[in-house]
Design an enzyme around this catalytic site. Structure first.
Site, PDB file in Angstrom:
ATOM      1  CG  MET A  93      13.094  42.340  51.789  1.00  0.00           C
ATOM      2  SD  MET A  93      13.504  41.776  50.117  1.00  0.00           S
ATOM      3  CE  MET A  93      12.550  42.954  49.153  1.00  0.00           C
ATOM      4  CG  ASN A 110      21.175  38.901  46.897  1.00  0.00           C
ATOM      5  OD1 ASN A 110      20.457  38.643  47.870  1.00  0.00           O
ATOM      6  ND2 ASN A 110      20.711  39.517  45.820  1.00  0.00           N
ATOM      7  CG  HIS A 112      17.549  38.900  41.698  1.00  0.00           C
ATOM      8  ND1 HIS A 112      16.936  39.904  42.419  1.00  0.00           N
ATOM      9  CD2 HIS A 112      17.107  39.026  40.417  1.00  0.00           C
ATOM     10  CE1 HIS A 112      16.157  40.612  41.613  1.00  0.00           C
ATOM     11  NE2 HIS A 112      16.245  40.094  40.398  1.00  0.00           N
ATOM     12  CB  SER A 139      20.915  34.595  39.442  1.00  0.00           C
ATOM     13  OG  SER A 139      20.216  34.531  38.218  1.00  0.00           O
ATOM     14  CD  GLU A 146      25.612  46.477  37.614  1.00  0.00           C
ATOM     15  OE1 GLU A 146      24.756  46.341  36.731  1.00  0.00           O
ATOM     16  OE2 GLU A 146      26.805  46.155  37.474  1.00  0.00           O
ATOM     17  CG  ASP A 148      19.282  42.651  42.181  1.00  0.00           C
ATOM     18  OD1 ASP A 148      19.645  42.145  43.258  1.00  0.00           O
ATOM     19  OD2 ASP A 148      18.158  43.173  42.018  1.00  0.00           O
ATOM     20  CD  GLU A 177      14.465  32.022  45.446  1.00  0.00           C
ATOM     21  OE1 GLU A 177      14.450  32.076  46.688  1.00  0.00           O
ATOM     22  OE2 GLU A 177      13.842  32.828  44.733  1.00  0.00           O
TER      23      GLU A 177
END
Length: 221
Positions: A93, A110, A112, A139, A146, A148, A177
């Site tokens: 985070m 990453n 999301h 995703s 940029e 996400d 996930e």
């Protein structure tokens, strides 16, 4: 890649996606190993998960540094000590500085909890419900400067049920996930996934803008 792909995982909390990776790597079918787990919070339960699996851990408290640049510089030093092939953000985070992102360009993933480019940022499940969406999901993407917004690798599509609340929808997205993140790591470790000049590529072919889509998920155990 003759040797296993070395992965460093960054966390801030419970580490459920970390656990999914630990479990996926346990049988040796994915040519990867987790070299270290690093958290910016000493109370992150993911550290316990890593220690239980015999994985080295480290804590870098972001509040002990003068700003993002100083923290990210120390984080780079800690990560690079492992000589990683891949860095995985698993509920980390922190908004990363452009210099950090550039340092790991093409080897920083990453996950999301939305079907990007929908619902960047926070409160994704609530926003999907408020919009009346029939489908939601998660995703995996390469990280760019940029937020996400990097090239998509794989998405899992989860139906929104008529009686869904935030918690019930979030629970199903978590299952998704835990399926697609190890899948993306497998592709990278096998040398099949890379970030090319035009975006994410799988087996030498450009992935579509939405990435590889998964709609049929394995049943939860």
């Amino acid at each position: 890649m003759n040797r296993p792909c070395t992965v460093v995982v960054l966390i801030s909390g419970s580490g459920s996606n970390l656990q999914a990776l630990i479990d996926a790597l346990a049988d040796g079918s994915i040519p990867a190993q987790i070299g270290a787990v690093i958290s910016n919070r000493a109370d992150a339960y993911g550290l316990t998960r890593a220690q239980n699996a015999g994985i080295p851990t480290a804590v870098l408290d972001h509040k002990a540094f003068e700003g993002r640049e100083a923290f990210d510089a120390a984080l780079i030093e800690a990560i690079d000590a492992q000589q990683p092939d891949l860095v995985v953000l698993a509920g980390f985070m922190r908004i990363l500085t452009p210099g950090f992102v550039r340092h790991y360009a093409g080897r920083l993933l990453n996950i999301h909890p939305s079907l990007l480019p929908l619902y960047k940022g926070l409160h994704t499940h609530q926003r999907a419900l408020e919009a009346g969406d029939r489908e939601h999901g998660c995703s995996v993407h390469f990280v760019t400067e940029e937020l996400d917004g990097g090239p998509l690798v794989v998405q899992a599509v989860v139906p929104v049920l008529p009686n869904d609340q935030v918690d019930s929808l979030a629970a199903r997205v978590h299952v998704a996930e835990h399926h697609i993140y190890p899948l993306a790591v497998r592709w990278f470790a096998e040398g099949r996934l890379r970030l090319g000049a035009q975006g994410a590529e799988l087996d030498g072919q450009p992935l579509p803008p939405c990435g590889h889509q998964v709609r049929e998920l394995p049943a939860a155990h």
